[in-house]
Design an enzyme around this catalytic site. Structure first.
Site, PDB file in Angstrom:
ATOM      1  N   SER A  92      88.830 100.793 -38.641  1.00 48.41           N
ATOM      2  CA  SER A  92      89.804  99.722 -38.872  1.00 48.41           C
ATOM      3  C   SER A  92      89.633  99.289 -40.318  1.00 48.41           C
ATOM      4  CB  SER A  92      89.491  98.559 -37.927  1.00 48.41           C
ATOM      5  OG  SER A  92      90.095  97.375 -38.379  1.00 48.41           O
ATOM      6  N   TYR A 123      83.584  92.625 -33.977  1.00 48.40           N
ATOM      7  CA  TYR A 123      84.477  93.787 -34.055  1.00 48.40           C
ATOM      8  C   TYR A 123      84.365  94.441 -35.431  1.00 48.40           C
ATOM      9  CZ  TYR A 123      88.879  96.452 -34.117  1.00 48.40           C
ATOM     10  OH  TYR A 123      89.824  97.452 -34.213  1.00 48.40           O
TER      11      TYR A 123
HETATM   12  N1  LIG Z   1      96.307  98.631 -32.586  1.00 51.52           N
HETATM   13  C1  LIG Z   1      95.929  98.418 -33.848  1.00 51.52           C
HETATM   14  O1  LIG Z   1      96.661  97.814 -34.633  1.00 51.52           O
HETATM   15  C2  LIG Z   1      94.599  98.959 -34.332  1.00 51.52           C
HETATM   16  C3  LIG Z   1      94.281  98.792 -35.692  1.00 51.52           C
HETATM   17  C4  LIG Z   1      93.053  99.287 -36.150  1.00 51.52           C
HETATM   18  C5  LIG Z   1      92.197  99.947 -35.290  1.00 51.52           C
HETATM   19  N2  LIG Z   1      92.540 100.086 -33.962  1.00 51.52           N
HETATM   20  C6  LIG Z   1      91.609 100.829 -33.100  1.00 51.52           C
HETATM   21  O2  LIG Z   1      92.340 101.806 -32.383  1.00 51.52           O
HETATM   22  C7  LIG Z   1      91.697 102.069 -31.116  1.00 51.52           C
HETATM   23  C8  LIG Z   1      92.705 101.923 -30.002  1.00 51.52           C
HETATM   24  O3  LIG Z   1      93.160 100.580 -29.990  1.00 51.52           O
HETATM   25  P1  LIG Z   1      94.465 100.116 -29.210  1.00 51.52           P
HETATM   26  O4  LIG Z   1      95.174  99.200 -30.118  1.00 51.52           O
HETATM   27  O5  LIG Z   1      95.163 101.274 -28.610  1.00 51.52           O
HETATM   28  O6  LIG Z   1      93.766  99.202 -28.082  1.00 51.52           O
HETATM   29  P2  LIG Z   1      94.145  98.955 -26.553  1.00 51.52           P
HETATM   30  O7  LIG Z   1      95.603  99.019 -26.368  1.00 51.52           O
HETATM   31  O8  LIG Z   1      93.417  97.694 -26.213  1.00 51.52           O
HETATM   32  O9  LIG Z   1      93.468 100.190 -25.818  1.00 51.52           O
HETATM   33  C9  LIG Z   1      92.076 100.334 -25.792  1.00 51.52           C
HETATM   34  C10 LIG Z   1      91.687 101.334 -24.747  1.00 51.52           C
HETATM   35  O10 LIG Z   1      90.264 101.352 -24.675  1.00 51.52           O
HETATM   36  C11 LIG Z   1      89.876 101.234 -23.308  1.00 51.52           C
HETATM   37  N3  LIG Z   1      88.596 100.552 -23.150  1.00 51.52           N
HETATM   38  C12 LIG Z   1      88.268  99.309 -23.533  1.00 51.52           C
HETATM   39  N4  LIG Z   1      87.037  99.004 -23.116  1.00 51.52           N
HETATM   40  C13 LIG Z   1      86.574 100.087 -22.445  1.00 51.52           C
HETATM   41  C14 LIG Z   1      85.369 100.366 -21.755  1.00 51.52           C
HETATM   42  N5  LIG Z   1      84.405  99.435 -21.614  1.00 51.52           N
HETATM   43  N6  LIG Z   1      85.204 101.571 -21.202  1.00 51.52           N
HETATM   44  C15 LIG Z   1      86.183 102.504 -21.279  1.00 51.52           C
HETATM   45  N7  LIG Z   1      87.368 102.284 -21.898  1.00 51.52           N
HETATM   46  C16 LIG Z   1      87.557 101.088 -22.473  1.00 51.52           C
HETATM   47  C17 LIG Z   1      90.980 100.396 -22.681  1.00 51.52           C
HETATM   48  O11 LIG Z   1      90.961 100.562 -21.288  1.00 51.52           O
HETATM   49  P3  LIG Z   1      91.812  99.601 -20.309  1.00 51.52           P
HETATM   50  O12 LIG Z   1      93.239  99.932 -20.582  1.00 51.52           O
HETATM   51  O13 LIG Z   1      91.360 100.002 -18.978  1.00 51.52           O
HETATM   52  O14 LIG Z   1      91.476  98.214 -20.703  1.00 51.52           O
HETATM   53  C18 LIG Z   1      92.211 100.975 -23.368  1.00 51.52           C
HETATM   54  O15 LIG Z   1      92.660 102.136 -22.713  1.00 51.52           O
HETATM   55  C19 LIG Z   1      90.538 101.078 -31.036  1.00 51.52           C
HETATM   56  O16 LIG Z   1      89.355 101.726 -31.450  1.00 51.52           O
HETATM   57  C20 LIG Z   1      90.908  99.997 -32.038  1.00 51.52           C
HETATM   58  O17 LIG Z   1      89.783  99.335 -32.539  1.00 51.52           O
HETATM   59  C21 LIG Z   1      93.715  99.620 -33.475  1.00 51.52           C
END
Ligand SMILES: NC(=O)c1ccc[n+]([C@@H]2O[C@H](COP(=O)([O-])OP(=O)(O)OC[C@H]3O[C@@H](n4cnc5c(N)ncnc54)[C@H](OP(=O)(O)O)[C@@H]3O)[C@@H](O)[C@H]2O)c1
Length: 253
Positions: free
Chosen positions: A159, A172
């Site tokens: 990130s 985070y």
């Molecule tokens: N979206 C953004 O703008 C953004 C920006 C920078 C970086 N990121 C990074 O991109 C990645 C994906 O983020 P996202 O935005 O797609 O987030 P998200 O929509 O919250 O999805 C996260 C996923 O991780 C799973 N997860 C969370 N805790 C877990 C655990 N204890 N064991 C197994 N699985 C787990 C969740 O499962 P459940 O669905 O079952 O909860 C979900 O499928 C992350 O690493 C995040 O830090 C995102």
């Protein structure tokens, strides 16, 4: 005019990841869900890992309904999983596929956004467990299988707050700095080897995590997970062979 960066200009097709076995963590929602579907559409056999089985089943059904290679499902919660669980996972993948060509370490939690002094010990532990320690244990178990592949790719998810600290992003942000460090250590330990390690910074993307971090934002102004997929497929495909130790932006400023 300068040439577009290779990961942004990358155009995938149905054979881009043919015969590859790729594990995606957090495959039930958000970016991980889209990556799993995109990898399957590019010919990969995808292993869907996540904590909510119903979400993984929905992704499984989606992939099968498109007539793509049948994926497998691994329900696993990074919060409670120990090295024994990851060794069991490695044994299962080894028996089923004999190797692993790629892993997208995508699952993460945001934790509380608050002043540093207010970070609760329990929340710090939870974020570090899911975002960092789980990846250490999983990679220790899976590296032998990744070495079995002719060429393999480990993709971490970082990130912008994993590169420059930002007020109130506490645990985070620290977890993403650790992720960048883990990637660099592994890339340095595997110089000139067939296995490569890189980070992806998705940038602001329309998911539940983003909505939690920025509740007042108009989500329609954000890229969707499918719009940032070129970098995700590029790093898994053989086109990126030799690229290691990099931290790539899906949405460079
Ligand atoms: N979206 C953004 O703008 C953004 C920006 C920078 C970086 N990121 C990074 O991109 C990645 C994906 O983020 P996202 O935005 O797609 O987030 P998200 O929509 O919250 O999805 C996260 C996923 O991780 C799973 N997860 C969370 N805790 C877990 C655990 N204890 N064991 C197994 N699985 C787990 C969740 O499962 P459940 O669905 O079952 O909860 C979900 O499928 C992350 O690493 C995040 O830090 C995102």
């Amino acid at each position: 005019m300068s040439e577009p960066l290779p990961h942004l200009a990358f155009e995938s097709h149905e054979h881009s990841l043919k015969n590859k076995v790729i594990l995606v963590t957090g495959a039930g929602d958000g970016i991980g869900k889209q990556a799993a579907i995109s990898y399957a559409q590019c010919g990969a056999t995808v292993i869907l890992l996540g904590r909510t089985t119903s979400k993984l089943e929905a992704v499984y059904d989606h992939i099968v309904s498109e007539g793509l290679t049948q994926p497998s499902i691994v329900p696993l919660d990074h919060e409670g999983a120990t090295s024994t669980h990851y060794k069991g996972l490695a044994d299962t993948i080894g028996e089923e596929y004999g190797r692993l060509d790629g892993i997208l370490l995508n699952a993460s939690v945001l934790g509380a956004l608050c002043p540093f002094e207010e970070i609760k010990e329990s929340e710090f532990d939870q974020v570090m467990q899911i975002n960092v320690k789980a990846q250490v244990l999983m990679l220790q178990a899976l590296l032998p299988l990744l070495r079995e592949a002719q060429t393999s790719s480990v993709v971490f998810t970082t990130s912008s707050v994993g590169r420059v600290g930002r007020a109130f992003w506490g645990a985070y942000s620290m977890s993403k700095f650790a992720t960048e460090g883990m990637m660099q250590i592994l890339a340095d330990e595997h110089k000139n080897k067939a296995i490569r390690f890189n980070c992806i910074n998705p940038g602001a993307t329309r998911t539940q995590m983003r909505a939690k971090a920025y509740p007042g934002e108009d989500a329609n102004t954000l890229k969707t997970p499918s719009q940032i997929m070129p970098t995700y497929v590029y790093l898994m495909s053989d086109v990126s062979r030799g690229v290691s130790g990099e931290s790539l932006d899906c949405q460079p400023k």
